[in-house]
Design an enzyme around this catalytic site. Structure first.
Site, short mmCIF file in Angstrom:
data_model
loop_
_atom_site.label_atom_id
_atom_site.label_comp_id
_atom_site.label_asym_id
_atom_site.label_seq_id
_atom_site.Cartn_x
_atom_site.Cartn_y
_atom_site.Cartn_z
N LYS A 109 -13.35 -4.02 10.49
CA LYS A 109 -13.98 -3.08 9.56
C LYS A 109 -15.44 -2.81 9.96
O LYS A 109 -15.92 -1.67 9.90
CB LYS A 109 -13.91 -3.63 8.14
CG LYS A 109 -12.45 -3.77 7.65
CD LYS A 109 -12.37 -4.64 6.41
CE LYS A 109 -10.93 -4.78 5.91
NZ LYS A 109 -10.78 -5.81 4.88
N ALA A 123 9.59 5.92 5.46
CA ALA A 123 10.27 4.86 6.21
C ALA A 123 9.82 3.50 5.70
O ALA A 123 8.63 3.24 5.57
CB ALA A 123 9.93 4.99 7.70
N GLY A 155 -5.43 -4.52 -2.40
CA GLY A 155 -4.53 -4.32 -3.54
C GLY A 155 -3.87 -2.95 -3.46
O GLY A 155 -4.38 -2.03 -2.83
N ILE A 213 -13.20 1.37 -1.92
CA ILE A 213 -14.58 1.87 -1.92
C ILE A 213 -14.69 3.04 -0.93
O ILE A 213 -14.33 2.87 0.24
CB ILE A 213 -15.59 0.76 -1.47
CG1 ILE A 213 -15.44 -0.49 -2.34
CG2 ILE A 213 -17.01 1.29 -1.49
CD1 ILE A 213 -16.31 -1.66 -1.86
N VAL A 224 0.84 -1.22 0.00
CA VAL A 224 0.00 0.00 0.00
C VAL A 224 0.86 1.26 0.00
O VAL A 224 0.57 2.23 -0.71
CB VAL A 224 -0.98 0.00 1.20
CG1 VAL A 224 -1.85 1.24 1.17
CG2 VAL A 224 -1.85 -1.25 1.17
N GLU A 250 -4.13 -11.10 4.98
CA GLU A 250 -3.44 -10.43 6.07
C GLU A 250 -2.14 -11.19 6.38
O GLU A 250 -2.00 -12.37 6.03
CB GLU A 250 -4.32 -10.42 7.32
CG GLU A 250 -5.57 -9.59 7.18
CD GLU A 250 -5.28 -8.13 6.87
OE1 GLU A 250 -4.62 -7.47 7.68
OE2 GLU A 250 -5.69 -7.66 5.80
N GLY A 280 -11.05 -1.18 1.30
CA GLY A 280 -10.01 -0.75 0.36
C GLY A 280 -10.36 0.49 -0.44
O GLY A 280 -10.42 1.60 0.09
N1 HSE Z 1 -6.88 -9.00 3.94
C1 HSE Z 1 -7.78 -7.98 3.56
C2 HSE Z 1 -8.81 -8.60 2.60
C3 HSE Z 1 -7.04 -6.85 2.90
O1 HSE Z 1 -8.61 -9.72 2.14
O2 HSE Z 1 -9.82 -7.98 2.34
C4 HSE Z 1 -7.79 -5.57 2.86
O3 HSE Z 1 -8.17 -5.12 4.12
#
Ligand code: HSE
Length: 439
Positions: free
Chosen positions: A206, A43, A303, A137, A14, A191, A135
């Site tokens: 989330k 960093a 992504g 959206i 990211v 993750e 992500g």
């Molecule tokens: N591991 C998360 C997913 C990445 O698969 O949606 C995005 O938060």
């Protein structure tokens, strides 16, 4: 006007995507923001200064994230390290140093957001976190601003791309769970600890954030009910299809008369719903507001560039509002800090009402079905649909699949315990909740 200086913490998927999008679209971004935005300090681990990542050629590069948060020339710190610690300490230090913060870190916001927003409020700085949920959206902006007129009634979301990818591959190609998970990891969606994806912890982070924004309650990650997808079999996927449903790993939060439901679990959804047809790594969030009705937000949930799209939008937002009176900015959790609800408890799962899918292995002999329906009937649980499959050769048990009407979870728990105690039932009953998601 001088450009705004950004300090990046993390140059992985990211972070790299963010630096790239900021430099590639620099002209258009400065026309939108009203001034230039440049990465001046970044960093990351294992960076070769002779070969800097795209978009960081004019930045100081370091392996020490503390250098960035303590750099007096940095205006906005962008935290893309992930995880609870040291992200929490770095963000709190950046706030203490008077810097605005942008983060994609859902775990950090869900767990430590109350503390972080209080610190930011006291210091008069912004903490933006659009990329933390779904992500690319813009669901945070939709809830906080676009839907601000509404009393939100419920939200149901596919908010983990890895889990959705696994369920889609199992359904479409009959693949095994573990095999698909390995592919999702190789594609960079999962993750660092993939149990966060498949056991629903990532989705719970989330959903916790969405519930706060929707209902004006504090972030309460610990109160979120979480059930994963690792026990779903190919047979469950096929039976659900036969009954006219798709299995999705859904985060659901709903306002009821007695409190807020907050739950992540595999869910059967009628196959004709748009959200039931969201496949692969894509995410979708369905929001029901009292004025607007149902609205659906769809897009890439993970992504490099999709997530960078949200991170950069936050950086632009912060840049635009740098001169705004801090007391008149859009509040972090959508509701003004002194107007949060404290009388809307998050309900225990035992109080939640849903319909159910039940699958069990039963002896193929007279009276078994009567015993099961008597137990369900005594518990006031009404059956909506029923499938009995033939037993394979040499197997004495047959699979029985039931769909029930809505019932309180506590009543269903008691009925399941009684059915499992019957001599004619083998092993445990598989249970999944059903959501109709109708407007
Ligand atoms: N591991 C998360 C997913 C990445 O698969 O949606 C995005 O938060």
């Amino acid at each position: 006007m001088n450009p705004v200086n950004v300090g990046l913490l993390g140059l992985g998927t990211v972070g790299g995507g963010t630096a790239l999008v900021l430099s590639r679209n620099a002209d258009e971004i400065s026309r939108r923001a009203g001034r230039g935005i440049q990465v001046t300090h970044a960093a990351g681990l294992g960076i070769d200064p002779a070969n800097p990542p795209a978009g960081t050629a004019n930045a100081r590069l370091t392996a020490d994230a503390w250098e960035v948060v303590n750099d007096p020339n940095v205006d906005i710190v962008v935290e893309l390290i992930g995880g609870y610690s040291p992200a929490r300490e770095l963000v709190l230090k950046a706030i203490e140093n008077g810097k605005h913060v942008v983060t994609a870190n859902k775990a950090l916001i869900a767990r430590h957001g109350n503390e972080i927003f209080a610190a930011a409020q006291a210091k008069g700085v912004m903490v933006a976190f659009e990329a933390a949920v779904a992500g690319g959206i813009p669901i945070i902006k939709a809830l906080r601003e676009g839907l601000a007129a509404n009393r939100i009634q419920w939200i149901a979301g596919i908010i983990n791309g890895t889990g959705n990818f696994i369920l889609t591959e199992m359904r479409d190609k009959g693949r095994e769970f573990s095999d698909v998970l390995a592919e999702a990891q190789a594609l960079g969606y999962a993750e660092a600890d993939p149990t966060f994806d498949v056991e629903g912890i990532d989705a719970a982070h989330k959903l916790t954030i969405l519930a706060s924004l929707a209902f004006g309650i504090e972030l309460q990650f610990e109160a979120c009910f979480t059930e994963g997808i690792s026990k779903i079999t190919r047979e469950d996927v096929a039976y659900a299809e036969e009954l006219g449903y798709r299995i999705k790993h859904l985060g659901v939060t709903r306002r009821t008369a007695t409190g807020i439901e907050l739950r992540v679990h595999p869910t059967l959804i009628p196959h004709r719903r748009l959200i039931a047809n969201v496949d692969g790594v894509m995410n979708a969030v369905l929001v029901k507001g009292d004025a607007v009705g149902p609205t659906l937000y769809y897009g890439a949930g993970a992504g490099a560039e999709p997530t960078a799209s949200s991170v950069v939008a936050d950086i632009i937002d912060v840049t635009r509002t740098l001169t705004t009176d801090p007391t008149n900015r859009v509040p972090h959790l959508a509701f003004q800090p002194n107007a949060m609800s404290h009388d809307l408890p998050v309900l225990p799962m035992s109080e939640v009402e849903t319909a159910y899918y039940l699958r069990m292995a039963a002896a193929d002999k007279p009276g078994v079905l009567a015993d099961i329906t008597r137990i369900l009937g005594d518990a006031q649980i009404s059956i909506e649909a029923f499938i009995q499959k033939e037993s394979p050769d040499g197997v004495t048990c047959v699979p029985l699949v039931l769909l029930t009407h809505k019932v309180r979870e506590a009543q269903m728990d008691a009925a399941i315990a009684k059915i499992e105690a019957l001599d004619s039932i083998e092993g445990h009953i598989t249970r999944m909740r059903v959501e109709y998601l109708d407007a």
